[in-house]
Scaffold this motif. Structure first.
Motif, PDB file in Angstrom:
ATOM      1  N   PRO A 120      -8.749  -5.138  -3.310  1.00 49.91           N
ATOM      2  CA  PRO A 120      -9.453  -4.254  -2.818  1.00 49.91           C
ATOM      3  C   PRO A 120      -8.661  -3.297  -2.124  1.00 49.91           C
ATOM      4  CG  PRO A 120      -9.650  -6.225  -1.111  1.00 49.91           C
ATOM      5  CD  PRO A 120      -8.764  -6.569  -2.428  1.00 49.91           C
ATOM      6  N   MET A 121      -7.294  -3.280  -1.859  1.00 47.73           N
ATOM      7  CA  MET A 121      -6.725  -2.504  -1.229  1.00 47.73           C
ATOM      8  C   MET A 121      -6.175  -1.201  -2.171  1.00 47.73           C
ATOM      9  SD  MET A 121      -5.806  -1.325   1.674  1.00 47.73           S
ATOM     10  CE  MET A 121      -6.279  -2.831   2.690  1.00 47.73           C
ATOM     11  N   ILE A 122      -5.809  -1.669  -3.366  1.00 51.94           N
ATOM     12  CA  ILE A 122      -5.076  -0.624  -4.179  1.00 51.94           C
ATOM     13  C   ILE A 122      -6.485   0.444  -4.813  1.00 51.94           C
ATOM     14  CG2 ILE A 122      -5.798  -2.019  -6.340  1.00 51.94           C
ATOM     15  CD1 ILE A 122      -2.788   0.224  -5.595  1.00 51.94           C
ATOM     16  N   VAL A 123      -7.585   0.047  -4.808  1.00 51.10           N
ATOM     17  CA  VAL A 123      -8.733   0.627  -5.097  1.00 51.10           C
ATOM     18  C   VAL A 123      -9.190   1.426  -4.087  1.00 51.10           C
ATOM     19  CG1 VAL A 123     -11.216   0.785  -5.732  1.00 51.10           C
ATOM     20  CG2 VAL A 123      -9.612  -1.180  -6.616  1.00 51.10           C
ATOM     21  N   PHE A 124      -9.084   0.721  -2.860  1.00 53.16           N
ATOM     22  CA  PHE A 124      -9.453   1.529  -1.553  1.00 53.16           C
ATOM     23  C   PHE A 124      -8.496   2.854  -1.345  1.00 53.16           C
ATOM     24  CE2 PHE A 124      -9.809   2.806   3.022  1.00 53.16           C
ATOM     25  CZ  PHE A 124     -11.290   2.539   3.366  1.00 53.16           C
ATOM     26  N   PHE A 125      -7.048   2.601  -1.426  1.00 55.88           N
ATOM     27  CA  PHE A 125      -5.928   3.417  -1.443  1.00 55.88           C
ATOM     28  C   PHE A 125      -6.159   4.546  -2.500  1.00 55.88           C
ATOM     29  CE2 PHE A 125      -1.940   4.906  -2.031  1.00 55.88           C
ATOM     30  CZ  PHE A 125      -1.439   5.405  -0.804  1.00 55.88           C
ATOM     31  N   SER A 126      -6.158   4.128  -3.663  1.00 54.98           N
ATOM     32  CA  SER A 126      -6.049   5.112  -4.718  1.00 54.98           C
ATOM     33  C   SER A 126      -7.480   6.161  -4.824  1.00 54.98           C
ATOM     34  CB  SER A 126      -5.973   4.303  -6.164  1.00 54.98           C
ATOM     35  OG  SER A 126      -4.918   3.649  -6.017  1.00 54.98           O
ATOM     36  N   SER A 127      -8.754   5.257  -4.672  1.00 55.49           N
ATOM     37  CA  SER A 127      -9.916   6.022  -4.792  1.00 55.49           C
ATOM     38  C   SER A 127      -9.974   6.987  -3.707  1.00 55.49           C
ATOM     39  CB  SER A 127     -11.183   5.028  -4.496  1.00 55.49           C
ATOM     40  OG  SER A 127     -11.346   4.464  -5.770  1.00 55.49           O
ATOM     41  N   GLN A 128      -9.183   6.955  -2.460  1.00 50.20           N
ATOM     42  CA  GLN A 128      -9.236   8.090  -1.537  1.00 50.20           C
ATOM     43  C   GLN A 128      -8.191   9.142  -2.039  1.00 50.20           C
ATOM     44  OE1 GLN A 128     -10.994   7.971   1.304  1.00 50.20           O
ATOM     45  NE2 GLN A 128     -11.744   6.054   0.696  1.00 50.20           N
ATOM     46  N   ILE A 129      -7.170   9.065  -2.936  1.00 56.94           N
ATOM     47  CA  ILE A 129      -6.195   9.954  -3.385  1.00 56.94           C
ATOM     48  C   ILE A 129      -6.843  10.806  -4.480  1.00 56.94           C
ATOM     49  CG2 ILE A 129      -3.773  10.462  -3.972  1.00 56.94           C
ATOM     50  CD1 ILE A 129      -4.396   9.802  -0.928  1.00 56.94           C
ATOM     51  N   ILE A 130      -7.135   9.843  -5.551  1.00 55.84           N
ATOM     52  CA  ILE A 130      -7.186  10.518  -7.029  1.00 55.84           C
ATOM     53  C   ILE A 130      -8.403  11.429  -7.135  1.00 55.84           C
ATOM     54  CG2 ILE A 130      -8.358   9.831  -9.164  1.00 55.84           C
ATOM     55  CD1 ILE A 130      -7.012   7.164  -9.095  1.00 55.84           C
ATOM     56  N   PRO A 131      -9.496  11.540  -6.313  1.00 54.64           N
ATOM     57  CA  PRO A 131     -10.402  12.641  -6.473  1.00 54.64           C
ATOM     58  C   PRO A 131      -9.734  13.942  -5.855  1.00 54.64           C
ATOM     59  CG  PRO A 131     -11.574  10.752  -5.755  1.00 54.64           C
ATOM     60  CD  PRO A 131     -10.218  10.474  -5.710  1.00 54.64           C
ATOM     61  N   GLN A 132      -8.927  13.768  -4.743  1.00 46.23           N
ATOM     62  CA  GLN A 132      -8.483  15.022  -3.844  1.00 46.23           C
ATOM     63  C   GLN A 132      -7.362  15.570  -5.115  1.00 46.23           C
ATOM     64  OE1 GLN A 132      -7.402  14.764   0.260  1.00 46.23           O
ATOM     65  NE2 GLN A 132      -7.814  12.539   0.011  1.00 46.23           N
ATOM     66  N   ALA A 133      -6.583  14.686  -5.822  1.00 44.51           N
ATOM     67  CA  ALA A 133      -5.823  15.233  -6.699  1.00 44.51           C
ATOM     68  C   ALA A 133      -6.303  15.888  -7.861  1.00 44.51           C
ATOM     69  CB  ALA A 133      -4.906  13.841  -7.147  1.00 44.51           C
ATOM     70  N   LEU A 134      -7.409  15.382  -8.487  1.00 42.57           N
ATOM     71  CA  LEU A 134      -8.042  16.223  -9.366  1.00 42.57           C
ATOM     72  C   LEU A 134      -8.539  17.311  -9.148  1.00 42.57           C
ATOM     73  CD1 LEU A 134      -9.843  13.099 -11.193  1.00 42.57           C
ATOM     74  CD2 LEU A 134      -7.642  14.088 -11.834  1.00 42.57           C
ATOM     75  N   VAL A 135      -9.080  17.474  -7.955  1.00 43.62           N
ATOM     76  CA  VAL A 135      -9.586  18.966  -7.603  1.00 43.62           C
ATOM     77  C   VAL A 135      -8.535  19.826  -7.411  1.00 43.62           C
ATOM     78  CG1 VAL A 135     -10.614  19.916  -5.311  1.00 43.62           C
ATOM     79  CG2 VAL A 135     -11.444  17.961  -6.296  1.00 43.62           C
TER      80      VAL A 135
END
Length: 423
Positions: free
Chosen positions: A345-360
């Motif tokens: 779960p931790m890698i999903v939680f961590f990455s899911s917070q970052i990826i959308p911000q990066a794509l924006v």
């Protein structure tokens, strides 16, 4: 005692993290099915179950991870390190979009932010000696506090509370309670915290405002946040934070109840008796929560005592069903998808917070309207998903499912290669 992995708990965790991914990543925030949104204030939607379920699951896992109670400086240090690492990961999510250096902009700034993300992620999830883990976590926390209160414009309004921060605090308290107290003391502690929070929120006048109340922005928890977290609260709020200071107190009880359920699962009483106990306790908590709701409304943002009992009741009931089906009836095959999600779960939680911000941050000329810019996240949704649906809410939901599908593939690769990321 031999430590065995409880498959039903992993599946429950997987279901929860998957639901979190769906509700946090719609294709279009302006078109979302109501059950996939938080309740506006009082009340509880399926989305409002995600966070308390995480806290409950964490509580259940504490005794399963430490079946033999043994408290010494080494154990305390492990608990402290893990708590600090979770706390620092959670705060970093809030800093990511604020990072500025060398006057960089656009793609160069994004690359810089991602490099810092990799460095911080490795420092907080990498395998080091306990001493190095401590130094890294404390150093990163010091940097956060310095930047937040340094007066530097980019960080003067960065949020400090958050989901992972609250989980870190609850984990620390619950772990110590487990190692240092009896179940009777744990139960008494939970009752005192719930009753004490109810008394604080409904009986104590709010300084500068007036009588005790449970309204947005004028309740006691809101007042305390406005004093201690001024300028560092959730975006869009001025006087309160949904993961604020006072409301963290009752959230500890979600962990305590999980802790008590975990200790039931450790008992040598037979699996059927364990499932029966959980099946009795779950509805009892639900009834208690609904009853308390009459005078202390179920509310996630305030994390009311009724909300604690209601959500832990549902969590206990769901776990009892999964435990019976998976660990007693041995019916596991249909749950493989959720197991893959639950062990990492931790890698999903961590990455899911970052990826959308990066794509924006990746912006370019809109090929369908050259006079406007569009970011990559909106482009992928607007031209890759939305055109296939006539109902905008269905399209938005499909966007979330596509994101889930991508993560399922990634997690399957991790699962097959036995790669598990932990703090």
């Amino acid at each position: 005692m031999v430590r065995e992995r409880l498959i039903s708990l992993d599946v429950f965790r997987g279901l929860t993290i998957l639901l979190m991914t769906v509700v946090n990543n719609p294709g279009d925030w302006g078109n979302v099915y109501p059950p996939l949104l938080h309740a506006d204030w009082h009340g509880c939607t399926p989305t409002d179950l995600v966070f308390p379920f995480f806290v409950f699951i964490m509580g259940v896992a504490v005794p399963l991870a430490m079946p033999e109670k043994f408290y010494d400086s080494t154990t305390l240090n492990k608990i402290l390190i893990r708590s600090l690492r979770m706390l620092c990961l959670g705060i970093f999510f809030n800093f990511f979009g604020k990072i500025q250096f060398f006057g960089l902009d656009g793609i160069l700034l994004l690359i810089g932010r991602l490099l810092i993300t990799i460095a911080v992620g490795y420092a907080l999830m990498g395998s080091f000696s306990p001493k190095v883990k401590n130094i890294l976590a404390l150093s990163i926390l010091f940097i956060y506090i310095f930047l937040a209160y340094s007066g530097i414009e980019a960080y003067q309004d960065v949020r400090l509370p958050g989901v992972l921060q609250r989980i870190a605090i609850v984990y620390f308290v619950v772990s110590l309670l487990y190692l240092k107290t009896s179940q009777k003391t744990q139960i008494i502690t939970g009752i005192v915290l719930l009753l004490g929070y109810w008394a604080l929120m409904t009986l104590i006048p709010v300084p500068g405002i007036g009588d005790a109340n449970l309204e947005k922005g004028t309740n006691l928890a809101s007042w305390l946040d406005s004093i201690l977290l001024k300028g560092h609260m959730y975006s869009g709020t001025v006087t309160w934070d949904p993961e604020g200071i006072l409301s963290t107190i009752p959230s500890i009880v979600n962990g305590i109840i999980g802790l008590l359920i975990g200790q039931i699962l450790l008992k040598d009483i037979g699996k059927t008796k364990k499932a029966t106990k959980m099946a009795i306790l779950g509805p009892a908590f639900i009834i208690a929560g609904i009853s308390w709701n009459l005078i202390f409304p179920i509310n996630k943002s305030l994390w009311t005592s009724s909300y604690v009992l209601y959500t832990t009741g549902l969590a206990t009931t769901f776990l009892s069903i999964l435990y019976y089906v998976i660990d007693i009836a041995d019916y596991k095959k249909s749950f493989k998808l959720f197991l893959i999600w639950g062990v990492n779960p931790m890698i999903v939680f961590f990455s899911s917070q970052i990826i959308p911000q990066a794509l924006v941050m990746i912006q370019f000329k809109n090929p369908h309207n050259p006079e406007q810019n569009i970011n990559l996240l909106d482009y992928l949704y607007s031209f890759g998903i939305a055109p296939f649906f006539s109902d905008p809410k269905a399209a938005s939901f499909a966007g979330a499912l596509v994101y889930v599908g991508i993560w399922t593939f990634i997690l399957w690769i991790f699962y097959k290669n036995k790669l598990i990321f932990k703090v």
